[in-house]
Design a protein around this motif. Sequence first.
Motif, PDB file in Angstrom:
ATOM      1  N   GLY A  60       0.780  -1.224   0.000  1.00  0.00           N
ATOM      2  CA  GLY A  60       0.000   0.000   0.000  1.00  0.00           C
ATOM      3  C   GLY A  60       0.816   1.279   0.000  1.00  0.00           C
ATOM      4  N   GLU A  61       2.154   1.162  -0.131  1.00  0.00           N
ATOM      5  CA  GLU A  61       3.011   2.344  -0.187  1.00  0.00           C
ATOM      6  C   GLU A  61       3.772   2.336  -1.498  1.00  0.00           C
ATOM      7  N   HIS A  69      -1.608  10.440  -2.002  1.00  0.00           N
ATOM      8  CA  HIS A  69      -2.835  10.031  -1.329  1.00  0.00           C
ATOM      9  C   HIS A  69      -3.070   8.538  -1.554  1.00  0.00           C
ATOM     10  N   LYS A  70      -3.682   7.902  -0.579  1.00  0.00           N
ATOM     11  CA  LYS A  70      -3.917   6.460  -0.640  1.00  0.00           C
ATOM     12  C   LYS A  70      -4.730   6.061  -1.865  1.00  0.00           C
ATOM     13  N   ARG A 109      -3.607   3.457  -4.834  1.00  0.00           N
ATOM     14  CA  ARG A 109      -4.435   2.313  -5.249  1.00  0.00           C
ATOM     15  C   ARG A 109      -4.686   2.341  -6.752  1.00  0.00           C
TER      16      ARG A 109
END
Length: 153
Positions: free
Chosen positions: A56-57, A87-88, A92
């Motif tokens: 997720g990074e 931003h996450k 994604r």
Amino acid sequence: MPEKGVKPVAQNRKARHDYFVLEVYEAGIELRGTEVKSIRLGQANLKDSFCQVKAGELFAEGVHISPYEKGNIFNVNPTRPRRLLMHKAQIRKLEQAVMQKGLTLVPLSLYFKDGRVKMEVAVCKGKKLYDKRDDAAKRDAKRAIEREFKARM
């Protein structure tokens, strides 16, 4: 007070030669110790670098930031993986794009924006040899036309 505007530091010229650039994103970059001082001196190289999503990074691999010559114990490994700050939801989206066949994340440039170091990351698709030849032919034709135009004036 930090400088205003954009000051380019390093470009990945080979990326535009080897890949079709589909989307471009701006990301902050997490740096340690004297890396910012080294970047201010223009001692950064993006050649053969790439980005990947892990847990997720987003990380930039292969970015070479030379050790600061006046630094001491605070100098770090010049090619260590560096975390990119986005931003996450954007991360994604990039992860989904990379899962598609033939797409990759490539750093295009490193620059200062309002005193902070930023990296331009692009979702790219690899070029085949014939694509590179087509681009070279178009570039040569454009230069020939410009040369003719200048000669007539």
